[in-house]
Design a protein around this motif. Structure first.
Motif, mmCIF file in Angstrom:
data_model
loop_
_atom_site.group_PDB
_atom_site.id
_atom_site.type_symbol
_atom_site.label_atom_id
_atom_site.label_comp_id
_atom_site.label_asym_id
_atom_site.label_seq_id
_atom_site.Cartn_x
_atom_site.Cartn_y
_atom_site.Cartn_z
ATOM 1 N N ASP A 315 -39.980 -31.259 17.094
ATOM 2 C CA ASP A 315 -40.195 -30.317 15.994
ATOM 3 C C ASP A 315 -40.694 -31.038 14.745
ATOM 4 O OD1 ASP A 315 -39.426 -28.237 17.608
ATOM 5 O OD2 ASP A 315 -37.385 -28.119 16.822
ATOM 6 N N GLN A 316 -40.181 -32.229 14.480
ATOM 7 C CA GLN A 316 -40.663 -32.994 13.336
ATOM 8 C C GLN A 316 -42.116 -33.417 13.539
ATOM 9 O OE1 GLN A 316 -39.160 -33.546 10.313
ATOM 10 N NE2 GLN A 316 -41.229 -34.254 9.823
ATOM 11 N N PHE A 317 -42.453 -33.804 14.760
ATOM 12 C CA PHE A 317 -43.847 -34.140 15.074
ATOM 13 C C PHE A 317 -44.755 -32.935 14.835
ATOM 14 C CE2 PHE A 317 -46.868 -33.235 18.519
ATOM 15 C CZ PHE A 317 -47.905 -34.070 18.125
ATOM 16 N N ARG A 318 -44.326 -31.754 15.294
ATOM 17 C CA ARG A 318 -45.138 -30.550 15.127
ATOM 18 C C ARG A 318 -45.327 -30.222 13.647
ATOM 19 N NH1 ARG A 318 -42.013 -26.823 16.368
ATOM 20 N NH2 ARG A 318 -43.570 -25.183 16.228
ATOM 21 N N ALA A 319 -44.256 -30.360 12.885
ATOM 22 C CA ALA A 319 -44.345 -30.064 11.453
ATOM 23 C C ALA A 319 -45.293 -31.035 10.750
ATOM 24 C CB ALA A 319 -42.949 -30.140 10.826
ATOM 25 N N THR A 320 -45.228 -32.289 11.130
ATOM 26 C CA THR A 320 -46.117 -33.292 10.533
ATOM 27 C C THR A 320 -47.571 -32.998 10.886
ATOM 28 O OG1 THR A 320 -44.391 -34.979 10.631
ATOM 29 C CG2 THR A 320 -46.668 -35.757 10.496
ATOM 30 N N THR A 321 -47.817 -32.660 12.124
ATOM 31 C CA THR A 321 -49.178 -32.385 12.582
ATOM 32 C C THR A 321 -49.746 -31.144 11.911
ATOM 33 O OG1 THR A 321 -48.610 -33.417 14.700
ATOM 34 C CG2 THR A 321 -50.596 -32.077 14.651
#
Length: 389
Positions: A315-321
């Motif tokens: 989820d953190q990766f998705r938010a960053t992307t």
């Protein structure tokens, strides 16, 4: 702050809506009981038969796919009926939950969520059911939460090999119009689908394709139903009408979508999705990451679910992307929550769109600090070049 350029909606549905379909939806609404509506309704109903590959019944409901799940269950079964349901992922589990809520008795074959349904397990269980207490077998064709495809034609063979009369009920909400689906040839009794995936429409329409056997069975089952009743649809549908107010503007869009699918050719549509799925998996392998679907041959052309390394937040990766590259990726659901992200590559989609998507994912992995190797987008591009028509 405004981000310039196009937002990339790369979740596995709703898929992006093509301009042709948006323009069709934008036409003026007409009287759904007037003479001009008959052609709209009949075109949609007959056209969906060509998408399901059936000469039998197709019903269109103003609802999400969840409504079509309920329509299938309440028309085909009676309270207390036992249904054999194969849990391939989150959406299969949700269908099981609905079955229980409305008074059915689901028996669940569980799995690790890393492949499609196993026909051998289904056959073995049906052979044990000598009293034919199981009234239906429910399987998800393309499990949207995991990127796994079930071999529906093999499930039918398993039911027949067991000599069992159970109905075969299939959820192809995210599979229809992206993966090959042959309602008649595969011996399916009920298939559920929705408008917002391979059909390239906004959410709001759902579908039941129904065999003559299931229609006959619906005459004697006792599950309460009103809005969802198939038999209330038959008479009005024969002339292109509906027993209640239909989603007229979405039907305009549906007719345009069906035309677009046939202009490209269904076989080409299926091949395109398979090719994009293979290219995406090539990228994932080059990044050194794992595809959630681990069973070779069950991988989906609709989406790819990617496992992140232990300790990494999907989820953190998705938010960053999203923040840095304006791309929306699908989240992990229930027991794979925050462990996977999902790349949708379905609908009105081409090679350049895939390359932009995978480039955004690769830059996002670096920006979020996810351990990986570079070169995934390049690997996908090589696959696309080698498999170009």
């Amino acid at each position: 702050m405004r981000q310039p350029g196009q937002h990339f909606l790369q979740i596995p549905g709703p898929s992006a809506v093509p301009d042709r379909i948006l323009k069709a939806i934008g036409q003026q609404t007409i009287d759904h009981r007037g003479p001009d509506f008959a052609a709209v309704g009949k075109t949609a109903l007959d056209g969906m038969k060509s998408i399901f590959k059936t000469e039998q019944h197709v019903f269109i409901f103003p609802s999400s796919g969840t409504g079509a799940w309920e329509a299938a269950l309440v028309n085909a079964l009676s309270p207390g009926d036992k249904v054999l349901m194969y849990e391939t992922g989150h959406f299969a589990a949700m269908w099981q939950s609905m079955a229980k809520k409305i008074g059915l008795s689901p028996e669940v074959i569980t799995s690790d969520w890393r492949g499609g349904a196993d026909p051998d397990q289904i056959e073995a269980r049906l052979r044990q059911d000598t009293n034919h207490a199981i009234k239906a077998v429910c399987v998800v064709h393309n499990e949207t939460s995991t990127g796994s495809v079930s071999p529906i034609h093999e499930v039918r063979k398993a039911i027949d090999a067991a000599g069992h009369p159970a109905l075969l009920m299939v959820d192809s909400i995210s599979g229809l119009a992206s993966l090959d689906f042959q309602f008649d040839a595969w011996g399916v009794d009920v298939c559920i689908s929705g408008s917002q995936k391979g059909l390239m429409l906004p959410p709001g329409l759902s579908f039941n394709a129904v065999s003559d056997k299931a229609m006959e069975n619906a005459k004697s089952v006792t599950m309460p139903r009103s809005y969802w009743d198939w038999h209330d649809m038959v008479g009005p549908n024969a002339t292109g009408y509906f027993p209640y107010t239909p989603c007229t503007n979405l039907l305009y869009g549906l007719n345009e979508a069906i035309a677009m699918l046939h202009e490209e050719g269904l076989d080409q549509v299926f091949a395109r999705h398979a090719r994009h799925g293979a290219a995406t998996r090539a990228a994932v392998r080059a990044w050194g990451l794992d595809v959630l679907c681990a069973k070779q041959g069950d991988e989906s052309g609709v989406l790819t679910a990617v496992l992140l390394p232990e300790g990494q937040s999907a989820d953190q990766f998705r938010a960053t992307t999203l923040a840095h590259y304006n791309i929306s990726l699908g989240n992990g659901l229930s027991k794979v929550s925050d462990k996977v992200f999902r790349i949708g590559h379905l609908g009105d989609f081409n090679d350049l769109m895939l390359m932009a998507t995978l480039s955004g994912v690769e830059m996002g992995l670096a920006k979020a600090g996810v351990p990986h190797q570079s070169g995934g987008a390049q690997a996908a591009m090589e696959h696309l070049k080698q498999t170009a028509a």
